[in-house]
Write an enzyme that holds these catalytic residues in place. Sequence first.
Site, PDB file in Angstrom:
ATOM      1  N   LYS A  80     -14.138  -2.614  41.742  1.00 31.22           N
ATOM      2  CA  LYS A  80     -15.296  -1.734  41.970  1.00 31.22           C
ATOM      3  C   LYS A  80     -14.811  -0.374  42.460  1.00 31.22           C
ATOM      4  O   LYS A  80     -13.858  -0.312  43.261  1.00 31.22           O
ATOM      5  CB  LYS A  80     -16.214  -2.395  43.005  1.00 31.22           C
ATOM      6  CG  LYS A  80     -17.543  -1.693  43.233  1.00 31.22           C
ATOM      7  CD  LYS A  80     -18.386  -2.494  44.235  1.00 31.22           C
ATOM      8  CE  LYS A  80     -19.734  -1.849  44.503  1.00 31.22           C
ATOM      9  NZ  LYS A  80     -20.548  -2.643  45.458  1.00 31.22           N
ATOM     10  N   SER A 155     -25.269  -3.610  44.040  1.00 29.01           N
ATOM     11  CA  SER A 155     -24.627  -2.391  43.594  1.00 29.01           C
ATOM     12  C   SER A 155     -23.367  -2.626  42.758  1.00 29.01           C
ATOM     13  O   SER A 155     -22.910  -1.704  42.090  1.00 29.01           O
ATOM     14  CB  SER A 155     -24.264  -1.531  44.802  1.00 29.01           C
ATOM     15  OG  SER A 155     -23.256  -2.148  45.587  1.00 29.01           O
ATOM     16  N   SER A 179     -24.896  -7.060  47.305  1.00 34.25           N
ATOM     17  CA  SER A 179     -24.335  -6.328  46.169  1.00 34.25           C
ATOM     18  C   SER A 179     -23.300  -7.072  45.329  1.00 34.25           C
ATOM     19  O   SER A 179     -22.915  -6.582  44.269  1.00 34.25           O
ATOM     20  CB  SER A 179     -23.726  -5.005  46.647  1.00 34.25           C
ATOM     21  OG  SER A 179     -24.737  -4.103  46.972  1.00 34.25           O
TER      22      SER A 179
END
Lengths: 483, 89
Positions: A80, A155, A179
């Site tokens: 990420k 997210s 997330s």
Amino acid sequence: MGKLYSLSAAQMKDLLNKKEVTSVEITKSVIDRIEKTDKEIQAYISYNFDEALKQAAAVDEKIAKGEKLADMAGIPVAVKDNMCTKNLRTTCASKMLGNFVPPYNATVVEKLLDEGAVIIGKTTMDEFAMGSSGENSAFQVARNPWDTSRVPGGSSSGSAATVAASQVPVALGSDTGGSIRQPACLCGIVGMKPTYGSVSRYGLVAFGSSLDQIGPMARCVDDTAMLFKSICGRDMRDATSKDYTYKPYGDSVKGIKLGIPKQYFGDGISAVVKEKVYRAVEVLKAQGAEVVEVSLPSTDYALSAYYIISSAEASSNLGRFDGVKYGYTGSKRGSLDELYESSRSEGFGDEVKRRIMLGTYVLSSGFYDAYYKKAKILQKNIAKEFDDAFKLCDAIITPINPTTAFKIGEKSDDPLAMYAGDICTVTLNIAGLPGISIPCGFSAEDNMPIGFQAIGKKFTEDKLFTIAKCYENAVGGFAVKEF
Amino acid sequence: MEIDIKHIAKLARLSIPEEKVEKFQKEMEGIIEMVENLPDLNTEGALVDPSDTMQLRKDEVQPSFPRDEMLKNAPNTAAGCIVIPRVVD
């Protein structure tokens, strides 16, 4: 060997150990797969293909020399884009860090590289990890591989999408209020938010420091656990990390007590989600688990406490972005105040501004007691209620997202509707507990995946993996999207 | 609940363009309304869990990052320093 990219990390490891394939072959297959499919999925902000091939070649050299390999050696991993990667742009999907090239690696990245993992690229996300759909990225909106008109969740949107689309076997996400678990759930994969403190946060761009945690995402339980094993443990550079030793897991739930809290199965949760989660509980029951009712009465207030605490911490953490030391610098530079204001106003997106302002408001003079202090007290209560519940059971089973993945644009103009979706996930971050998202079927209405959550006591990740593994075996594995 | 969004923005060193003030204000009022429902609870006891201690690293001299590497990301530098607008006359 035509579809090397579609193998699990465990299968790749096995073939590497038997010298039936090389890491370069695997990596080339993964790169080819990403090049063919990422125009549609849009999972990556930055590719790291040249460096990845070098990392793979280095592993192959070690294999040729007969050296013993670590678990993640030669396995492609996506990261990420809020975890620092040395010499590789780390943007947090924000214009603010659009050109930021970290001079160091996050501890999790360093650990993976030490094991010989191949970092394939940086995945898109909601800006600064604030969001539940991936739509708050300043650069691109990742798509849900099961239906590309829908969001993958957020997210960690890109990490979930890339794994679900079989671009890579495993990816790292981060979870401040759901997330990792929510996008894993909406994309039909496994995702784990570890106990606060079991994985180092050093090099993770901070959002809510007391809630943030890095964790693994994969298409099967074994891969999720393998990635977790390689990143967990104490790190001197993160004072909140703990001496955590990875414990192996089993595949039997015989005698394990599962708690079902009624507060998580209320009117806000869609009927189809409830039905699938209850059915998953039945599956586990058939495998020998016991089921008891538990109560977590403060759940109704958890969302408020979460948005107060996380936004308060965010407003403080994001104070560092001032256009001076690194990151975006604004167009007005007449005075220092002008520089700060123009850098922040031009560099941050609207959702980030909303959270910063909410945090500023709840911490401001005269309001602190009414909001922040109350939220912190509530945090204690929520943690205590979990403690009490765990006197009656070993793990708690709940839904993750109230619905299946929604259409891109459907909620993006309504922050409150978006926040409300986090109700089943934020409580764990508030209490610091581990939770795993496990796929449990598809909605008959829209054919989109649904998942359930198993919550454990602190540092009982092994138990959660055991429950997940038992379920995975019982249902004959999880569906993978042919994409 | 009415919120002075311009004041909060100023405290946070943000500026909101005029055409977005109303939208931000409305959204913020909605969010505050949502988070306002917290009950009055017993406020006794510490908010920090004393049993959950942090382990600090030893205070030992260690090599730090080279200055030129750290300055690579700075928008404006000169002579090994970061340049900012004038703050004293």
